[in-house]
Scaffold this active site. Structure first.
Site, PDB file in Angstrom:
ATOM      1  N   GLY A  48       0.765  -1.247   0.000  1.00 15.44           N
ATOM      2  CA  GLY A  48       0.000   0.000   0.000  1.00 15.44           C
ATOM      3  C   GLY A  48       0.795   1.296   0.000  1.00 15.44           C
ATOM      4  CD  GLU A 102       1.626   0.337   7.059  1.00 17.69           C
ATOM      5  OE1 GLU A 102       1.865   0.261   5.847  1.00 17.69           O
ATOM      6  OE2 GLU A 102       1.424  -0.651   7.789  1.00 17.69           O
ATOM      7  CG  ASP A 103      -1.024   1.422   3.439  1.00 19.11           C
ATOM      8  OD1 ASP A 103      -0.714   1.091   4.614  1.00 19.11           O
ATOM      9  OD2 ASP A 103      -1.644   0.664   2.671  1.00 19.11           O
ATOM     10  CG  ASP A 106      -7.998  -0.238  10.303  1.00 15.68           C
ATOM     11  OD1 ASP A 106      -8.749   0.626  10.734  1.00 15.68           O
ATOM     12  OD2 ASP A 106      -8.410  -1.353   9.919  1.00 15.68           O
ATOM     13  N   GLY A 108      -3.675  -0.816  14.104  1.00 16.71           N
ATOM     14  CA  GLY A 108      -2.297  -0.649  14.576  1.00 16.71           C
ATOM     15  C   GLY A 108      -1.610  -1.974  14.853  1.00 16.71           C
ATOM     16  CE  LYS A 109      -3.428  -9.098  15.623  1.00 22.14           C
ATOM     17  NZ  LYS A 109      -4.516 -10.054  15.502  1.00 22.14           N
ATOM     18  CG  LEU A 111       3.090  -0.219  11.570  1.00 19.81           C
ATOM     19  CD1 LEU A 111       3.124   1.301  11.649  1.00 19.81           C
ATOM     20  CD2 LEU A 111       4.396  -0.727  10.974  1.00 19.81           C
ATOM     21  CE  LYS A 134      -9.753   3.366   7.776  1.00 17.80           C
ATOM     22  NZ  LYS A 134     -10.181   2.005   7.367  1.00 17.80           N
ATOM     23  NE  ARG A 168      -2.361  -3.080  -4.170  1.00 17.74           N
ATOM     24  CZ  ARG A 168      -2.396  -3.226  -2.847  1.00 17.74           C
ATOM     25  NH1 ARG A 168      -2.265  -2.179  -2.062  1.00 17.74           N
ATOM     26  NH2 ARG A 168      -2.580  -4.412  -2.297  1.00 17.74           N
TER      27      ARG A 168
HETATM   28  P1  IMP Z   1      -3.777  -2.537  10.948  1.00 19.30           P
HETATM   29  O1  IMP Z   1      -2.816  -3.630  11.312  1.00 19.30           O
HETATM   30  O2  IMP Z   1      -5.169  -2.818  11.414  1.00 19.30           O
HETATM   31  O3  IMP Z   1      -3.306  -1.169  11.379  1.00 19.30           O
HETATM   32  O4  IMP Z   1      -3.920  -2.557   9.372  1.00 19.30           O
HETATM   33  C1  IMP Z   1      -2.972  -2.019   8.535  1.00 19.30           C
HETATM   34  C2  IMP Z   1      -3.152  -2.497   7.117  1.00 19.30           C
HETATM   35  O5  IMP Z   1      -4.505  -2.844   6.788  1.00 19.30           O
HETATM   36  C3  IMP Z   1      -2.787  -1.362   6.181  1.00 19.30           C
HETATM   37  O6  IMP Z   1      -1.406  -1.344   5.914  1.00 19.30           O
HETATM   38  C4  IMP Z   1      -3.645  -1.661   4.969  1.00 19.30           C
HETATM   39  O7  IMP Z   1      -2.963  -2.527   4.112  1.00 19.30           O
HETATM   40  C5  IMP Z   1      -4.877  -2.334   5.511  1.00 19.30           C
HETATM   41  N1  IMP Z   1      -5.996  -1.377   5.653  1.00 19.30           N
HETATM   42  C6  IMP Z   1      -6.525  -0.906   6.794  1.00 19.30           C
HETATM   43  N2  IMP Z   1      -7.544  -0.043   6.562  1.00 19.30           N
HETATM   44  C7  IMP Z   1      -7.648   0.050   5.207  1.00 19.30           C
HETATM   45  C8  IMP Z   1      -8.523   0.805   4.333  1.00 19.30           C
HETATM   46  O8  IMP Z   1      -9.411   1.590   4.734  1.00 19.30           O
HETATM   47  N3  IMP Z   1      -8.315   0.629   3.004  1.00 19.30           N
HETATM   48  C9  IMP Z   1      -7.363  -0.209   2.492  1.00 19.30           C
HETATM   49  N4  IMP Z   1      -6.536  -0.925   3.277  1.00 19.30           N
HETATM   50  C10 IMP Z   1      -6.674  -0.803   4.626  1.00 19.30           C
END
Ligand code: IMP
Length: 177
Positions: A48, A102-103, A106, A108-109, A111, A134, A168
């Site tokens: 991403g 990082e893109d 969400d 945070g899990k 990272l 978020k 993308r």
């Molecule tokens: P986390 O581990 O929940 O923080 O998720 C991180 C990863 O989930 C990001 O690097 C994205 O690849 C994916 N992700 C989370 N939210 C979105 C979204 O709204 N659109 C697209 N990808 C997302």
């Protein structure tokens, strides 16, 4: 407002290309100041973050290195928590100024589970640059040092982010309707 379809879902424009690029330029400006005289290594997390990393890197005036890695999670056999392993990290991080790119953060899990692996290599410093955050969705304590946009807890696509593999290539960021 233009509405687009990705697979079966409809999305509307949320951040224009101009807005994104302006903010990316500001973040690069902050990094140029914070890392003046240093030579940071940027570790961009695939897939991403490729557009964010590329546009941000172009705006850097300091000496800097860049590498891309892919993270894979799996469930450990004994522990119920997921373990994150990285593919493509060849650099030795010892004593380096590291910036994760990082893109979106969400929950945070991803990272949160990955950071200990990097810290284990004893970098001189470790910071995180996330294009999107978020806050309402974040469950894991993470210090985000550079944030492009704080956004509501709604699914987004575009500018590197996908919905089930597609979207993308969009220049703008779109929000699920
Ligand atoms: P986390 O581990 O929940 O923080 O998720 C991180 C990863 O989930 C990001 O690097 C994205 O690849 C994916 N992700 C989370 N939210 C979105 C979204 O709204 N659109 C697209 N990808 C997302």
């Amino acid at each position: 407002m233009p509405v687009i379809k990705v697979h079966d879902k409809s999305f509307e424009t949320y951040l224009s290309e101009e807005t994104i690029l302006q903010r990316v330029k500001e973040i690069a400006g902050d990094i140029n100041k914070d890392y003046a005289g240093k030579r940071p290594l940027f570790i961009a997390i695939l897939n991403g973050s490729f557009m964010f990393a590329s546009d941000m890197f172009k705006q850097l005036t300091i000496e800097a290195e860049l590498c891309f890695i892919k993270l894979a999670s799996y469930k450990g056999l004994k522990s119920s928590g997921s373990v994150v392993t990285s593919i493509g990290l060849e650099d030795d991080l010892f004593d380096k100024e590291v910036v994760i790119v990082e893109d979106i953060v969400d929950t945070g899990k991803t990272l949160y589970n990955f950071l200990p692996k990097l810290l284990h290599q004893q970098p001189k410093s470790l910071k995180i640059a996330a294009l999107l955050h978020k806050p309402e969705a974040t469950e894991y304590p993470l210090e985000l040092n550079y944030i492009g946009f704080r956004i509501p807890n709604k699914f987004v696509v575009g500018y590197g982010l996908d919905y089930d593999g597609l979207g993308r290539n969009l220049k703008e960021i779109y929000q699920l309707i």
